[in-house]
Design an enzyme around this catalytic site. Structure first.
Site, mmCIF file in Angstrom:
data_model
loop_
_atom_site.group_PDB
_atom_site.id
_atom_site.type_symbol
_atom_site.label_atom_id
_atom_site.label_comp_id
_atom_site.label_asym_id
_atom_site.label_seq_id
_atom_site.Cartn_x
_atom_site.Cartn_y
_atom_site.Cartn_z
ATOM 1 C CD GLU A 178 -2.361 -1.060 2.896
ATOM 2 O OE1 GLU A 178 -2.435 -0.006 3.558
ATOM 3 O OE2 GLU A 178 -2.653 -2.166 3.342
ATOM 4 C CE LYS A 225 5.327 5.221 6.875
ATOM 5 N NZ LYS A 225 5.209 6.605 7.268
ATOM 6 C CG ASP A 227 3.842 12.708 4.763
ATOM 7 O OD1 ASP A 227 3.814 12.328 5.954
ATOM 8 O OD2 ASP A 227 4.708 13.470 4.308
ATOM 9 C CE1 TYR A 286 -14.986 -4.015 9.627
ATOM 10 C CE2 TYR A 286 -14.655 -5.562 7.822
ATOM 11 C CZ TYR A 286 -15.479 -4.964 8.757
ATOM 12 O OH TYR A 286 -16.795 -5.316 8.797
ATOM 13 C CE LYS A 335 10.179 7.477 6.823
ATOM 14 N NZ LYS A 335 9.264 8.106 7.744
ATOM 15 C CB CYS A 363 9.104 49.125 -2.253
ATOM 16 S SG CYS A 363 8.964 47.988 -3.641
ATOM 17 C CB CYS A 379 8.562 51.356 -6.631
ATOM 18 S SG CYS A 379 7.570 51.145 -5.144
ATOM 19 C CB CYS A 435 5.250 47.712 -1.889
ATOM 20 S SG CYS A 435 5.262 49.008 -3.134
ATOM 21 C CB CYS A 479 5.235 48.829 -7.035
ATOM 22 S SG CYS A 479 6.746 47.883 -6.783
#
Ligand code: IVH
Length: 654
Positions: free
Chosen positions: A105, A107, A109, A216, A302, A394, A397, A412, A417
């Site tokens: 199956e 794995k 995450d 199950y 893994k 910024c 600009c 900003c 800009c």
């Protein structure tokens, strides 16, 4: 009501478990609304498995602790093929000549959770916790659409499985959090865990989690004599069971399965970190038994971590389309699972402080899916490391930067800009928005730098001559771009609204606005209160919409987009607009002449929505005789209250 419940359960199973819906979202919503309304009038007929239970209950005080029926163990890891073969050898040594087979199956995450059923109903859901005692998260688990609330099995049983968030749901959630100025989640696993463990189930409901079952059990023990059979049985009971599973008759087949998915890993809709192999026969599982921490009959193979350590050489700031500044780590280039990584996002100042990153530090960088790599921790901190400070101006600009109260991001605010402009144009043209193929970063950069594009409307004034004067642009590419621009004029309204780049208005909100009001001009001129009558639109979003449409530059832009032939209207799903459009009505008590169902139908005919409970979003309450708590609530919230006669007058006026 029973009939509606059965229908809704059937459609949910088709949609969430089988991924094969038979009805449209609107048809499903209509059934759900009908049930909500019936339950509001007949609360005594509401059952614990009602599909309406998924919308989330009241916030909880903290989680109760519950013991597991048998320990929820973890798995030993195999980090390479050799370790997988070692595991298989131990199995064979133990079983001697007996035939055996593995169930392989994926794995997933996420985080594991046990779900208990009794009398055919979901009774409780418990997180893994320390393996023997977990947290009771039943209210939150009920909001997971792929977890059945009702099953065709009276006897007690339990499933164990993984709660996950798909990549799509994760990206949408982070996009929204970014727009709301909230810290983003590092990966789908963290956000699934964070979402399952919030105390307010309505938050979990909004997060779109999924549950895939892989055990199950009855009384804490396997329910059947074969693991494979139990997966089939779970699926038959209505659980979502990962279809990517296989019987492997030996370790070679198992290795092939592992390698196959390692290459396909990124194309799966959810994240996996390996493969789990389990001995299929429960009798053999019993005889193999357990070590102190893990079963001897299963192993987790893994995949190599998609991370590497490298040095932060500098930290730059990037200006996004909403003006939000994002610090970006400039890294000593490093290869992570075959891709050279030289930049990683640091999200915001708070994140840098939280991780304690300084320039010169060695950090761990993680790459997952197609998303921008990110720094997850500091490995060694440089003694002479230089702390990062957000600039006050910024970087593009030179406007003064602003930090908005309650937000993490520094912005900003200069709408002109150039950095913001480039990002806005890229956003407008991107896939899922106006979808102008070929209008990528490099082209936008040139168009903005050459002054050919000062806002998105200028895109529709581009000509062959203007385009052919650009670098790397032949006659063929120019034709293609012009064709694609032309095609984008026909994109539906929600895409255009999203493309405008109004603060807090992303894909989902744009869709809601278009579905509710159906017309850009209406949205542009509507009062804030009216905007708030739409689902999920609160004061913050409505204020941002008003602000956007009160700027003359934006209004001019809208006129130019109209002249360019873009779509400004959208078919409203369900009811046409009427005088009550956008309003939410609540009916309470007995009316002198109208039956409640008739009043409801009349209000809906006029475009209004009828809800079963009074809230801040309620527009009008119609109160009849013996109106109870709803009337009190309406008074308390200052909601307008009228009688039947007034309702009829308003309906007549239309
Ligand atoms: S079996 C005793 N099957 O991986 C058996 N676990 O390292 C334990 N996981 O805690 C679990 N997908 O959270 C199993 N198909 C799968 C899984 C899976 C993900 C997670 C689970 C578990 C951890 C074990």
């Amino acid at each position: 009501m029973a009939d509606l419940r059965t229908q809704l359960q059937y459609h949910e199973h088709r949609y969430y478990v089988l991924d094969s819906p038979e009805v449209s979202d609107a048809q499903y919503d209509a059934l759900m609304r009908e049930l909500v309304a019936l339950e509001a009038t007949h609360p005594e007929l509401r059952t614990p498995d009602s599909p309406t239970a998924r919308v989330g209950g009241a916030p909880r005080e903290g989680f109760a602790k519950l013991a597991h029926s048998s320990p929820m163990l973890s798995l030993d890891n195999a980090l390479n093929e050799g370790e997988l073969r070692d595991f298989d050898r131990r199995v064979r040594e133990f079983l001697g000549d007996e035939p055996y087979r593995y169930v392989a199956e994926l794995k997933l995450d996420g985080l594991s959770m046990a779900a208990h059923y009794a009398g055919g109903f979901l009774e409780s859901a418990i997180t893994r916790g320390d393996g023997s005692v977990g947290e009771e998260v039943t209210a939150n688990a009920r909001t997971i659409r792929s977890l059945p609330l009702r099953v065709e099995r009276e006897n007690r049983f339990e499933t164990r499985g993984e709660v996950i968030m798909t990549r799509h749901a994760f990206e949408r959630l982070n996009e929204q959090r970014e727009q709301d100025g909230l810290p983003v989640y590092a990966n789908p696993r963290n956000s699934a865990a964070g979402s399952l463990r919030v105390l307010d189930p309505t938050l979990t409901a909004a997060r779109q989690l999924d549950y895939m079952a892989y055990f199950y059990l009855v009384d804490g023990q396997p329910a059947m004599d074969s693991h494979w059979k139990s997966l089939d049985a779970l699926s038959a009971l209505g659980f979502k069971v990962n279809g990517e599973r296989r019987i492997c008759k030996d370790v070679e087949e198992l290795i092939a399965f592992c390698n196959g998915f390692e290459t396909r890993r990124e194309s799966l809709p959810y994240e996996i970190d390996g493969v789990v192999a389990k001995i299929d026969s429960i009798d053999q599982q019993r005889r193999l038994g357990y070590t102190a921490r893990a079963p001897r009959w299963a192993i987790a193979y893994k995949y190599a971590a998609r991370e590497a350590d490298t040095v932060v050489e500098d930290i730059l700031v990037q200006v996004g389309r909403t003006g939000a500044l994002t610090p970006v780590a400039v890294l000593r280039p490093v290869s992570i699972s075959g891709v050279m990584v030289a930049r990683a996002t640091l999200h915001n100042e708070e994140e840098i402080a939280r991780l304690g990153i300084k320039i010169g530090d060695t950090v761990r960088v993680e790459r997952s899916g197609d998303v921008i790599p990110k720094v997850t921790s500091v490995v060694t901190s440089a003694p002479d490391g230089k702390a990062f400070a957000m600039p006050v101006e910024c970087p593009v600009c030179a406007s003064v930067l602003v930090k908005i109260e309650g937000e993490v991001a520094v912005r900003c605010l200069n709408v002109n800009c150039p950095a913001r402009l480039k990002q806005s144009v890229e956003h407008f043209a991107s896939r899922g928005v106006m979808d102008i193929d070929g209008m990528g970063e490099a082209l936008v950069e040139q168009l903005v730098d050459k002054g050919l594009v000062k806002n998105v409307a200028d895109l529709y004034d581009l000509t062959r001559e203007k385009l052919e004067g650009l670098e790397r642009m032949g006659a063929k590419s120019a034709t293609r771009i012009l064709e694609n621009l032309d095609a984008s004029r026909r994109r539906p309204l929600p895409r255009l609204i999203n493309g405008l780049g109004i603060s807090f208005v992303g894909e989902r909100t744009a869709q809601i606005l278009a579905d509710t009001f159906g017309d850009l001009d209406a949205i542009a001129t509507m009062a804030e209160e009216r905007l708030q009558s739409a689902e999920e639109i609160g004061p913050k979003v409505s204020a941002a919409i008003r602000l956007y449409f009160s700027d003359p530059r934006n209004l001019e832009l809208i006129e130019r987009l109209r002249a360019a032939g873009l779509r400004f209207t959208h078919e409203i799903k369900g009811k046409p607009m009427g005088p009550f459009a956008g309003q939410t009505w609540v009916l309470t008590g007995t009316m002198p002449t109208l039956k409640r169902e008739d009043a409801k139908a009349m209000i809906e005919e006029a475009g209004g929505k009828v809800s079963g409970s009074v809230s801040k979003k309620t527009s009008v309450v119609v109160a009849g005789d013996e109106a109870g708590s709803k009337l009190d609530k309406a008074r308390e919230l200052g909601v307008e209250i009228i009688d039947e006669a007034e309702l009829l007058r308003r309906l007549e006026k239309q």
